[in-house]
Design a protein around this motif. Structure first.
Motif, PDB file in Angstrom:
ATOM      1  N   MET A   1       0.940  -1.213   0.088  1.00 23.86           N
ATOM      2  CA  MET A   1      -0.193   0.023   0.177  1.00 23.86           C
ATOM      3  C   MET A   1       0.910   1.274   0.002  1.00 23.86           C
ATOM      4  O   MET A   1       1.866   1.102   0.688  1.00 23.86           O
ATOM      5  N   GLN A   2       0.412   2.369  -0.864  1.00 26.79           N
ATOM      6  CA  GLN A   2       1.274   3.606  -0.899  1.00 26.79           C
ATOM      7  C   GLN A   2       0.230   4.603  -0.554  1.00 26.79           C
ATOM      8  O   GLN A   2      -0.866   4.736  -0.397  1.00 26.79           O
ATOM      9  N   LEU A  16     -13.253  10.543  -6.101  1.00 22.38           N
ATOM     10  CA  LEU A  16     -11.892  11.186  -5.754  1.00 22.38           C
ATOM     11  C   LEU A  16     -10.853  11.099  -6.681  1.00 22.38           C
ATOM     12  O   LEU A  16     -10.785  10.278  -7.398  1.00 22.38           O
ATOM     13  N   LYS A  17     -10.074  12.138  -6.446  1.00 18.16           N
ATOM     14  CA  LYS A  17      -8.737  11.897  -7.246  1.00 18.16           C
ATOM     15  C   LYS A  17      -7.650  11.985  -6.536  1.00 18.16           C
ATOM     16  O   LYS A  17      -7.596  12.875  -5.642  1.00 18.16           O
ATOM     17  N   VAL A  18      -6.984  10.894  -6.458  1.00 19.40           N
ATOM     18  CA  VAL A  18      -5.742  10.827  -5.701  1.00 19.40           C
ATOM     19  C   VAL A  18      -4.509  10.710  -6.344  1.00 19.40           C
ATOM     20  O   VAL A  18      -4.377  10.031  -7.260  1.00 19.40           O
ATOM     21  N   HIS A  19      -3.428  11.530  -5.630  1.00 17.38           N
ATOM     22  CA  HIS A  19      -1.992  11.795  -6.249  1.00 17.38           C
ATOM     23  C   HIS A  19      -1.278  10.905  -5.166  1.00 17.38           C
ATOM     24  O   HIS A  19      -1.060  11.275  -4.274  1.00 17.38           O
ATOM     25  N   SER A  20      -0.664   9.760  -5.979  1.00 21.05           N
ATOM     26  CA  SER A  20       0.490   9.140  -5.340  1.00 21.05           C
ATOM     27  C   SER A  20       1.713   9.026  -5.911  1.00 21.05           C
ATOM     28  O   SER A  20       1.670   8.324  -7.003  1.00 21.05           O
ATOM     29  N   GLY A  21       2.646   9.717  -5.695  1.00 22.98           N
ATOM     30  CA  GLY A  21       3.992   9.687  -6.507  1.00 22.98           C
ATOM     31  C   GLY A  21       3.733  10.298  -7.756  1.00 22.98           C
ATOM     32  O   GLY A  21       3.206  11.422  -7.951  1.00 22.98           O
ATOM     33  N   TRP A  46      -3.125   2.185  -5.509  1.00 20.67           N
ATOM     34  CA  TRP A  46      -3.511   3.007  -6.356  1.00 20.67           C
ATOM     35  C   TRP A  46      -3.416   2.653  -7.918  1.00 20.67           C
ATOM     36  O   TRP A  46      -3.933   3.131  -8.699  1.00 20.67           O
ATOM     37  N   THR A  47      -2.730   1.612  -8.249  1.00 23.25           N
ATOM     38  CA  THR A  47      -2.720   1.052  -9.765  1.00 23.25           C
ATOM     39  C   THR A  47      -3.470  -0.257  -9.515  1.00 23.25           C
ATOM     40  O   THR A  47      -3.435  -0.839 -10.883  1.00 23.25           O
ATOM     41  N   ALA A  48      -4.213  -0.728  -8.761  1.00 27.13           N
ATOM     42  CA  ALA A  48      -5.038  -1.768  -8.687  1.00 27.13           C
ATOM     43  C   ALA A  48      -6.411  -1.146  -9.490  1.00 27.13           C
ATOM     44  O   ALA A  48      -6.707   0.092  -9.286  1.00 27.13           O
ATOM     45  N   LEU A  49      -6.903  -2.084 -10.263  1.00 30.23           N
ATOM     46  CA  LEU A  49      -8.178  -1.471 -10.980  1.00 30.23           C
ATOM     47  C   LEU A  49      -9.491  -2.606 -10.270  1.00 30.23           C
ATOM     48  O   LEU A  49      -9.214  -3.496 -10.122  1.00 30.23           O
ATOM     49  N   GLY A  50     -10.390  -1.885 -10.083  1.00 36.28           N
ATOM     50  CA  GLY A  50     -11.489  -2.530  -9.345  1.00 36.28           C
ATOM     51  C   GLY A  50     -11.593  -2.421  -7.893  1.00 36.28           C
ATOM     52  O   GLY A  50     -11.160  -1.287  -7.420  1.00 36.28           O
ATOM     53  N   GLY A  51     -12.448  -3.204  -7.295  1.00 35.62           N
ATOM     54  CA  GLY A  51     -12.634  -3.143  -5.729  1.00 35.62           C
ATOM     55  C   GLY A  51     -11.361  -3.208  -4.795  1.00 35.62           C
ATOM     56  O   GLY A  51     -10.669  -4.188  -5.021  1.00 35.62           O
ATOM     57  N   GLU A  52     -11.284  -2.357  -3.929  1.00 36.41           N
ATOM     58  CA  GLU A  52     -10.124  -2.202  -3.031  1.00 36.41           C
ATOM     59  C   GLU A  52     -10.610  -1.441  -1.768  1.00 36.41           C
ATOM     60  O   GLU A  52     -11.729  -0.873  -1.644  1.00 36.41           O
TER      61      GLU A  52
END
Length: 69
Positions: A1-2, A16-21, A46-52
């Protein structure tokens, strides 16, 4: 997780728009709309697509990662 920082919230707090690195992710909250605000720091994959599951401290939220880039 990041770690990720919320940079934009729209659609009554459900999107939401989330910025990570170097990644920007578009995230849909599944319930708890409006609970997360611009400036919040979240943890997630943040690079997984789908339910998290994403986290703000010890609080967890169901989310759907729609896109990243």
């Amino acid at each position: 997780m990041q770690d990720g920082k919320v940079v934009e919230v729209w659609a009554n707090g459900s999107m939401l728009k989330v910025h990570s690195g170097s990644t920007v992710s578009v995230v849909e909250l599944l319930g708890d709309e409006g609970a997360i605000e611009v400036g919040d720091t979240l943890k997630g994959n943040w690079t997984a697509l789908g339910g998290e599951t994403i986290w703000r401290g010890s609080e967890c939220f169901d989310a759907f990662i729609q896109d990243y880039g």
